[in-house]
Design an enzyme around this catalytic site. Structure first.
Site, mmCIF file in Angstrom:
data_model
loop_
_atom_site.group_PDB
_atom_site.id
_atom_site.type_symbol
_atom_site.label_atom_id
_atom_site.label_comp_id
_atom_site.label_asym_id
_atom_site.label_seq_id
_atom_site.Cartn_x
_atom_site.Cartn_y
_atom_site.Cartn_z
ATOM 1 C CE LYS A 113 -4.155 -1.788 2.281
ATOM 2 N NZ LYS A 113 -5.039 -1.638 3.450
ATOM 3 C CE LYS A 198 -8.806 -11.080 -1.605
ATOM 4 N NZ LYS A 198 -8.457 -10.916 -0.195
ATOM 5 C CE LYS A 201 -14.938 -3.654 0.772
ATOM 6 N NZ LYS A 201 -14.837 -3.192 2.167
#
Ligand code: TRP
Length: 335
Positions: A113, A198, A201
């Site tokens: 991230k 995957k 969101k």
């Protein structure tokens, strides 16, 4: 002996999608009667990335309503909002002071991230796993349902608890070390636009996921346009045919069929035949969830009472643990 306690949470960022449902919430629902469950909406985690203050509250309610819509049963489970229980923030601070910085710098998710966020990485992003540890340890949870991507954070939670007990709980351990609750195989849902990634969101493309609240038309569109392969006859094969594997898995989970049944049913099909079948199955599976969701959202008073109740039960346990932690650290009792 009472039931073992389970704790888990989902962030109120973006819509919940089939990956969240089939990979997480559905397992919570299936196992819930065996445990004493605490399911929270982790809204404090949601501000570790840029967020929209205008939608945070409604997004939080939406997740809570979806928990109910997906079948979380208040007989065995409590639903609450993380920020409503101030002990989460407070324990995070206390745990921060015993957590070595390099443990956090080693977290894979942080590294990934941080790269995405570029120069302006805030302290909250680094500290995210300590907040997650506080979420779990406050409830002295026995089991935490986690996917692959959260295993390292659960390991860290155990390390923090063990370190705390070692330093401050010599006579009597203060914090319980939680165990992962590993989900059944086959519930890993991949992106509709790339069968090797995957369903997420944070994928910029809406076409990559089916949200639980998508309309039948949206579901049809997304499945119609999803990535496939040119091979005739559909097979489970996550090595060579990731898209085929993922779409058959989705069909299997949504239709409630076995892998063998699906393999036989679809072995001679082409995509033109399979896609409408998958779309229809997804629409039918989501319909009762969407109806229940609407009913809950239409009755704000009910949802508020669920969250008030959940907060009270959560607070009773969380505040007890927090006071034990503070006592172990040597804090004076507030007058
Ligand atoms: N970090 C988790 C995720 O992204 C969410 C989370 C926060 C969580 N606190 C938790 C999960 C406590 C389990 C237990 O999926």
């Amino acid at each position: 002996m009472g039931k073992q306690r389970v704790l888990s949470g989902i962030q109120p960022t973006g819509n919940l999608h089939l990956g969240n449902y089939l990979g997480a919430i559905r397992n919570w629902v299936e196992g819930q009667s065996q445990y004493d469950n605490f399911f929270c909406v982790v809204d404090l985690h949601a501000i570790t990335a840029p967020h929209n203050p205008k939608t945070l509250a409604i997004d939080t309610y939406t997740i809570a309503a979806l928990y109910l819509a997906c079948g979380i049963d208040l007989q065995s489970s409590n639903i609450f909002v993380q920020s409503h229980v101030s002990a989460h923030s407070e324990l995070t601070w206390l745990l921060n002071c015993i957590t070595p910085l390099n443990w956090l710098e080693d977290m894979i998710q942080f590294k990934e991230k941080a790269v995405k966020q570029g120069e302006n990485v805030n302290v909250g992003l680094l500290d995210y796993p300590v907040l997650m540890a506080a979420d779990i340890l406050l409830y002295q949870a026995d089991k935490v349902p986690v996917g692959e991507d959260q295993k390292q954070h659960l390991e860290l939670t155990r390390d923090i608890a063990a370190r705390f007990n070692h330093q401050f709980g010599k006579q009597k351990p203060v914090l319980k070390l939680p165990e992962p609750l590993i989900r059944k195989e086959g519930a890993r849902v991949m992106s509709l636009t790339d069968g090797t990634r995957k369903m997420s969101k944070s994928d910029p493309s809406e076409m990559s996921r089916i949200n639980l609240l998508d309309s039948p038309e949206q579901i049809q569109q997304k499945i119609k346009r999803c990535k496939t392969d040119p091979i005739r006859g559909l097979t489970f094969d996550d090595g060579e045919r990731p898209e085929s594997h993922n779409l058959l898995t989705l069909y299997m989970l949504l239709a409630g069929k076995t892998k063998q049944e699906v393999a036989t049913e679809c072995q001679d099909m082409g995509w033109g035949q399979f896609k409408p079948l998958l779309a229809e199955t997804a629409i039918a599976a989501l319909k009762p969830i969407q109806e229940k969701y609407q009913a809950v959202m239409d009755d704000k008073g009910y949802l508020e009472s669920v969250l008030r109740d959940g907060r009270q039960k959560a607070e009773a346990i969380a505040n007890l643990t927090l006071s034990q932690v503070k006592a172990a650290l040597g804090y004076s009792v507030p007058l």
